[in-house]
Design an enzyme around this catalytic site. Structure first.
Site, short mmCIF file in Angstrom:
data_model
loop_
_atom_site.label_atom_id
_atom_site.label_comp_id
_atom_site.label_asym_id
_atom_site.label_seq_id
_atom_site.Cartn_x
_atom_site.Cartn_y
_atom_site.Cartn_z
N THR A 502 0.84 -1.19 0.00
CA THR A 502 0.00 0.00 0.00
C THR A 502 0.87 1.25 0.00
O THR A 502 0.46 2.32 0.37
CB THR A 502 -1.01 -0.09 1.17
N HIS A 503 2.11 1.10 -0.43
CA HIS A 503 3.04 2.23 -0.44
C HIS A 503 3.05 2.92 -1.80
O HIS A 503 4.09 3.03 -2.43
CB HIS A 503 4.45 1.76 -0.05
#
Lengths: 573, 259
Positions: A502-503
């Site tokens: 989720t970066h």
């Protein structure tokens, strides 16, 4: 028509880490702040029954409702972008606390190299080292300039970590707030193996508290219980730092903060030079509001920051064809995939136990800590063993090339459930001229507004990085006393289906050049002096680390910038 | 391998829990488990009272009716088909029960009756175009439709190849049929074989390992086979231990306290 509300000094869009930090800092300084959050409110009491893998991990209880809004995706401009109809590659936060509620708590300051990546790469390897289509940029701020803000975040959230870090990461002016997390047997094996090889492993700095902690704001929180439910879950103990148990109570206690939930911001009203208000919809009643403000802060993580600017026609959209404009450029991600699994036939580990940030890692092959002269990629990866708590639905350790169902599969997954230690690399992601965010021409959200469109793929740089880092993970895993090891060193075309990271980063990047960046080093918008934009959207590239430390530091920097701006009564700070 | 620590008095465990949870701290505790959850079935097991594992047991208990085992979505025929298919995906063996005994088919039925079956939190807005492999699921079907039609096509394919419905052919034949779907060689009733197979497999594994509150993982037998301890509140005293620790799992039901 929209209900026009009385003007307020500061309005913040999004109540995650960034919104929470800025709200706390500004209200402490005496400013009135309104916080708008499209989702609902949250508290630790919501998580008494949080140890529910199906509800939270498989059904994404805490994430953005995709039926209302999602993103569209294509690998290249030649493809038609299609909506991400269900979750996969990354998970978008929603509600008070945002994704700061369901993160793992792994805390890494970015490297000094990250902030001056273009200059330092050219100095060491010459200008030709940077590929033509890689718009690598210095950030317009140095590590040393940002250092005090890292300290603020660490003291506020109580980061637990080693007293000393290796020399090749950034120097710390103040030690971590609490001692490091406990050491599991797997961490010990990883650390011993890496040390034997001459590397420099250290216990991962953690936002899951190693001990009870009272922060400078007087907020007291309890120690982590290693229950193994962090990522995708909220923490019922409040042991994992999140905005709801750290900064938001400080803002609320000030008496100067008003939090409005179910307030979905749809536009910024502006005259081309300054913003005058934000428009939002109450998602429960459908009522529309206009909230005038002296200062507008965009504080979502990445996508909503970019989308709001584009929908509001504020700033110049990026155009990859002639490489002009800035809103949406330098979208980057995380390059995972380099890994080695160590199988132990003779012992089992307590893999159900753990914490989101429990583990050990090393940076010998991260940033520019090693010579890239003969390598076909820049940057590198943080190599780590983590023990985050393996849960039985998501973790199905069948062997590569073996059946994914049936008797053999059952036997294999039961046998291996507690017998595999993974060593993996979290790789940096370099920008590319053709990787960017813009508005989708076709698909709309539930309000009829365009979705954000994502154009991204893995490049040669990523393939080479993964191959190299995988070799290092194997070298370490081979020293860990396992029965056998299996390496994965291949990364293919970017696929939005399997979960990866989720970066997401970029889209409103910071820099010192108004032509190619969106905000200055105080995260103030070049094109609209009373608009501040903060999030991982500010990152011109992504490092081999988790982003929250750097996002948190930038949020403190933003709060200071807003204060300066208010005190000066205008202009760029 | 098995670690058994002595049973300790409940009071001690409660005191420790209060300490860990921050309730015993001075000042304002912002986070922390307080109220309802404290004083639940902590004496059963957990860090202070890890109990030896039970031998893998048959979960069926005739003592009480399980009124949860009834159908919300499937017809009885569909239920039999899905139960037979799930059992091949996760079969009974020496390790313990298969999907059938674990109640997986009831789990799938209940899931299809609710939000997940309706894709309630997914983007289902048209237009629908043919996707590249990297772009993910783009079918107009809701999951419940995909599953129901997929079960029909499973039967149709079985009839065609083996002259009987899926539930009535031999396990070897069932595996053959499922493999054809997995390889995406079947496309009946507009249902892509692989899409149906993937969802069926995922639902089966969810039914084996989700908390028993959802109708599968009967008596936590899915967890027991895997030595998964379920819903424990703390491993603080165990995380550093070298030896593997087996413990009786706890479910969310064990943590419910309403009074």
């Amino acid at each position: 028509m929209a209900n026009k509300l009385p003007k307020v000094p500061v309005v913040i869009v999004g109540m995650g880490w960034v919104g929470g930090i800025i709200a706390a800092e500004l209200t402490k300084a005496g400013h009135h702040v309104v916080g708008l959050e499209r989702g609902k409110s949250r508290s630790t009491q919501d998580y008494y029954h949080v140890h529910d893998e199906l509800r939270y991990a498989s059904r994404y209880e805490l994430m953005q409702d995709l039926s209302k809004e999602t993103v569209t995706f294509r690998n290249t401009e030649k493809m038609r972008a299609l909506p991400m109809r269900s979750y996969g590659s990354f998970l978008m936060g929603d509600g008070v606390g945002g994704a700061g509620v369901h993160w793992n708590g792994q805390y890494y300051r970015f490297l000094p190299y990250d902030f001056q990546i273009r200059t330092m790469t050219e100095e060491r390897y010459g200008k030709n080292k940077i590929p033509k289509d890689m718009p690598l940029r210095d950030w317009g701020i140095t590590y040393d300039e940002l250092e005090p803000y890292f300290v603020k975040y660490e003291q506020m959230s109580g980061i637990s970590g080693p007293q000393e870090l290796p020399d090749h990461v950034g120097k710390m002016s103040k030690p971590f707030a609490t001692p490091p997390m406990k050491t599991s047997p797997g961490m010990k094996l990883f650390t011993d193996a890496a040390t034997k090889l001459g590397y420099h492993p250290y216990i991962i700095p953690s936002a899951n508290l190693s001990q009870d902690y009272a922060n400078p704001d007087g907020i007291e929180r309890a120690a982590c219980q290693y229950c193994g439910y962090c990522e995708r879950f909220g923490c019922e103990y409040g042991a994992k730092a999140d905005p709801v148990v750290t900064v938001l109570p400080v803002a609320q206690k000030s008496g100067k903060f008003e939090l409005r939930t179910h307030a979905n911001v749809t536009g910024i009203v502006h005259d081309g030079k300054k913003a005058t208000a934000v428009q939002y919809v109450n998602t429960l009643t459908g009522e529309q509001f206009e909230q005038p403000a002296d200062v507008v802060v965009l504080a979502s993580y990445v996508f909503s920051n970019v989308r709001l600017l584009l929908m509001s026609k504020l700033g110049k959209p990026y155009n990859p064809k002639d490489d002009t404009g800035s809103i949406g450029r330098n979208y980057a991600y995380q390059v995972n995939g380099a890994s080695t699994s160590a199988y132990y036939e003779d012992r089992q580990f307590n893999m159900a136990m753990g914490a989101g940030a429990l583990g050990s890692s090393l940076d010998d092959f991260n940033g520019d800590n090693f010579d890239h002269g003969d390598l076909k990629f820049l940057h590198g990866a943080n190599i780590r063993f983590t023990q985050t708590g393996l849960r039985p639905i998501q973790y199905q350790p069948s062997l590569p090339g073996k059946p994914k169902w049936g008797g053999e599969f059952k036997q294999s997954t039961l046998h291996n459930a507690n017998r595999i230690l993974g060593v993996s690399g979290q790789g940096a992601s370099m920008p590319n001229r053709y990787h960017y965010l813009d508005l989708d021409p076709e698909y709309k959200d539930s309000l009829g507004l365009p979705l954000i469109r994502l154009t991204f793929d893995f490049m040669e740089q990523d393939v080479e990085l993964v191959k190299f880092i995988a070799g290092k993970t194997k070298e370490i895993a081979d020293q860990m006393g396992a029965t056998r090891t299996e390496m994965n060193d291949v990364i293919k075309q970017y696929n939005i289906v399997p979960y990866q990271s989720t970066h997401n980063t970029g889209g409103t990047i910071m820099g010192s050049d108004p032509a190619t960046s969106v905000v200055n080093s105080y995260l103030q918008m070049w094109d609209a002096e009373n608009v501040f934009i903060c999030g991982a959207s500010n990152f011109p590239h992504n490092s081999g680390y988790n982003p929250t430390a750097t996002v948190g530091a930038l949020a403190y920097r933003t709060a200071e910038g807003i204060e300066k701006y208010i005190q000066k009564g205008g202009s760029l700070v | 391998m098995t670690k058994q620590s002595p049973q300790q008095p409940k009071d001690e465990s409660r005191r420790k829990f209060l300490k860990y949870s921050g309730t015993a701290l001075g000042g304002v505790v912002v986070g922390g488990v307080i109220g309802g959850i404290i004083g639940t079935n902590r004496s059963k097991s957990g860090p202070e009272g890890a109990v030896p594992p039970e031998a893998t047991e048959t979960p069926q208990s005739p003592q009480s009716q399980d009124y949860n085992q009834a159908l919300m979505f499937f017809s009885q025929g569909q239920f039999q088909t899905v139960e037979a298919a799930a059992e091949r995906i996760f079969p009974k063996d020496d390790n313990g029960p298969g999907a059938k005994e674990l109640g997986v088919a009831f789990f799938i039925d209940h899931q299809m009756a609710g939000a997940y079956g309706f894709n309630a939190r997914e983007y289902m807005t048209p237009p629908f175009y043919k996707a590249e492999a990297t772009q993910g699921y783009q079918l107009t079907f809701k999951r419940r439709d995909l599953l129901a039609l997929g079960l029909d096509s499973l039967n149709e394919y079985s009839q065609d190849k083996h002259q009987n419905t899926f539930a009535k052919i031999s396990p070897e034949q069932q595996d053959e049929v499922l493999t054809a779907f997995e390889k995406d060689e079947v496309n009946l009733k507009g249902v892509p074989g692989l899409a149906f197979f993937t969802i069926l497999r995922n639902l089966t594994l969810e039914g084996v390992y989700a908390d028993p509150l959802y109708g599968g993982n009967k008596n936590m037998a899915g967890w027991k086979m895997r030595n998964y301890p379920g819903n424990q509140m703390s491993y603080l005293d165990l995380i550093e231990k070298e030896e593997f620790i087996q413990m009786e799992p706890l479910s969310l039901h064990d943590h419910l306290q309403l009074s």
